[in-house]
Design an enzyme around this catalytic site. Structure first.
Site, mmCIF file in Angstrom:
data_model
loop_
_atom_site.group_PDB
_atom_site.id
_atom_site.type_symbol
_atom_site.label_atom_id
_atom_site.label_comp_id
_atom_site.label_asym_id
_atom_site.label_seq_id
_atom_site.Cartn_x
_atom_site.Cartn_y
_atom_site.Cartn_z
ATOM 1 N N PHE A 27 0.829 -1.202 0.000
ATOM 2 C CA PHE A 27 0.000 0.000 0.000
ATOM 3 C C PHE A 27 0.871 1.262 0.000
ATOM 4 C CE2 PHE A 27 -2.676 3.105 2.391
ATOM 5 C CZ PHE A 27 -3.837 3.062 1.628
ATOM 6 N N SER B 169 3.291 -6.842 2.468
ATOM 7 C CA SER B 169 2.214 -6.076 3.084
ATOM 8 C C SER B 169 0.891 -6.252 2.326
ATOM 9 C CB SER B 169 2.620 -4.601 3.188
ATOM 10 O OG SER B 169 1.708 -3.870 3.976
ATOM 11 N N MET B 170 0.313 -5.176 1.765
ATOM 12 C CA MET B 170 -0.906 -5.339 0.976
ATOM 13 C C MET B 170 -0.652 -6.241 -0.223
ATOM 14 S SD MET B 170 -3.476 -2.547 -0.812
ATOM 15 C CE MET B 170 -2.497 -2.268 -2.308
ATOM 16 N N ASP C 277 6.872 -4.809 14.201
ATOM 17 C CA ASP C 277 6.268 -4.199 13.011
ATOM 18 C C ASP C 277 5.281 -3.146 13.506
ATOM 19 O OD1 ASP C 277 4.608 -3.613 10.778
ATOM 20 O OD2 ASP C 277 5.037 -5.567 9.891
ATOM 21 N N HIS D 4 8.450 -3.063 9.261
ATOM 22 C CA HIS D 4 7.403 -3.487 8.338
ATOM 23 C C HIS D 4 7.894 -3.705 6.904
ATOM 24 C CE1 HIS D 4 3.525 -4.164 6.648
ATOM 25 N NE2 HIS D 4 3.625 -3.119 5.852
#
Length: 255
Positions: free
Chosen positions: A29, A97-98, A195, A225
């Site tokens: 993202f 992540s996303m 994270d 992250h």
């Protein structure tokens, strides 16, 4: 959806033609392919064919992103998968992540994916965004510095995130979470123990919900992250290569 702004320098998708084993990589993202470029270059040096997809509305301007739906992002990764199918016989997918959420979504639909690798994938909780879940204002939220432990690392990302885009991310997580039990391919999950964006419990959640017989977890102790750009990026790349080679060589036995 036609993007109104040009792609930022360094934020372009990348493609390395190699052997018959294809690896699709998705950033997260507000990120860009630049955040997973080290991983892509490493795997390409191992002889694999690698495509780093740029998700729609990313790597241009946050106004472009605001106009996107989560279906646009699903289409971006599906287009990347279908592109690799033109070049390769076996395809693996990596998501940060996303990008990990999208990878899980993709694996629910395409049962011929040989294996997936997830780096701090978001599936049920993103605490920094929770306060905006049911809000429409402010229109844009300042992003702050990327969550990276390593010093002097520059990630190409947006300075602001549209609230509408956050809502789309949560919607993507919702639809993907509901069908986790349909994921059955081999999974390698990387989990940063510290994270500040996506808590490690997200990884625990999806691993308990999927039906895959092969599940591996690699804890990351020296990255935050955006681990694909952080202190553990070499470790991640090496584990991905090993995971792929084991599956291709049929080293794994059914549990």
């Amino acid at each position: 959806m036609i993007e109104q702004y040009p792609v930022l320098r360094g934020a372009e998708s990348f493609f390395f033609k190699g052997n018959e084993i294809g690896i699709l990589i998705s950033h997260g993202f507000v990120g860009t392919p630049q955040s997973v470029s080290y991983l892509g270059e490493y795997l390409a040096s191992e002889g694999f064919t690698v495509y780093g997809v740029r998700l729609k509305g990313h790597g241009t301007h946050y106004e472009d992103m605001e106009r996107c739906s989560y279906q646009d992002w699903i289409k971006s990764i599906e287009d990347g998968f279908q592109f690799l199918q033109q070049h390769c016989s076996d395809i693996f997918v990596i998501g940060q992540s996303m990008g990990g959420t999208l990878t899980l979504n993709l694996a629910q639909k395409y049962k011929n994916i040989k294996g997936i690798m997830l780096i701090n994938a978001a599936i049920n909780s993103i605490p920094p965004m929770e306060m905006y879940k049911n809000k429409e204002t402010p229109r844009y939220v300042h992003e702050g510095e990327p969550d990276i432990k390593a010093k002097n690392v520059h990630e190409i990302t947006y300075s602001k995130a549209p609230i509408r885009s956050m809502h789309q991310l949560f919607a993507l997580m919702d639809v993907t979470r509901k069908r986790l039990s349909s994921v059955a391919c081999p999974v390698l999950a990387f989990r940063s123990e510290e994270d500040h964006v996506v808590p490690p419990e997200n990884t625990t959640y999806f691993l308990s919900a999927i039906q895959s017989e092969i599940k591996e977890v690699v804890p990351l102790y020296n990255s935050y992250h955006v681990a694909s750009m952080d202190n553990d990026k070499e470790l991640i790349a090496e584990h991905c290569s090993l995971f792929i080679n084991k599956l291709v060589s049929n080293v794994y036995k059914t549990i």
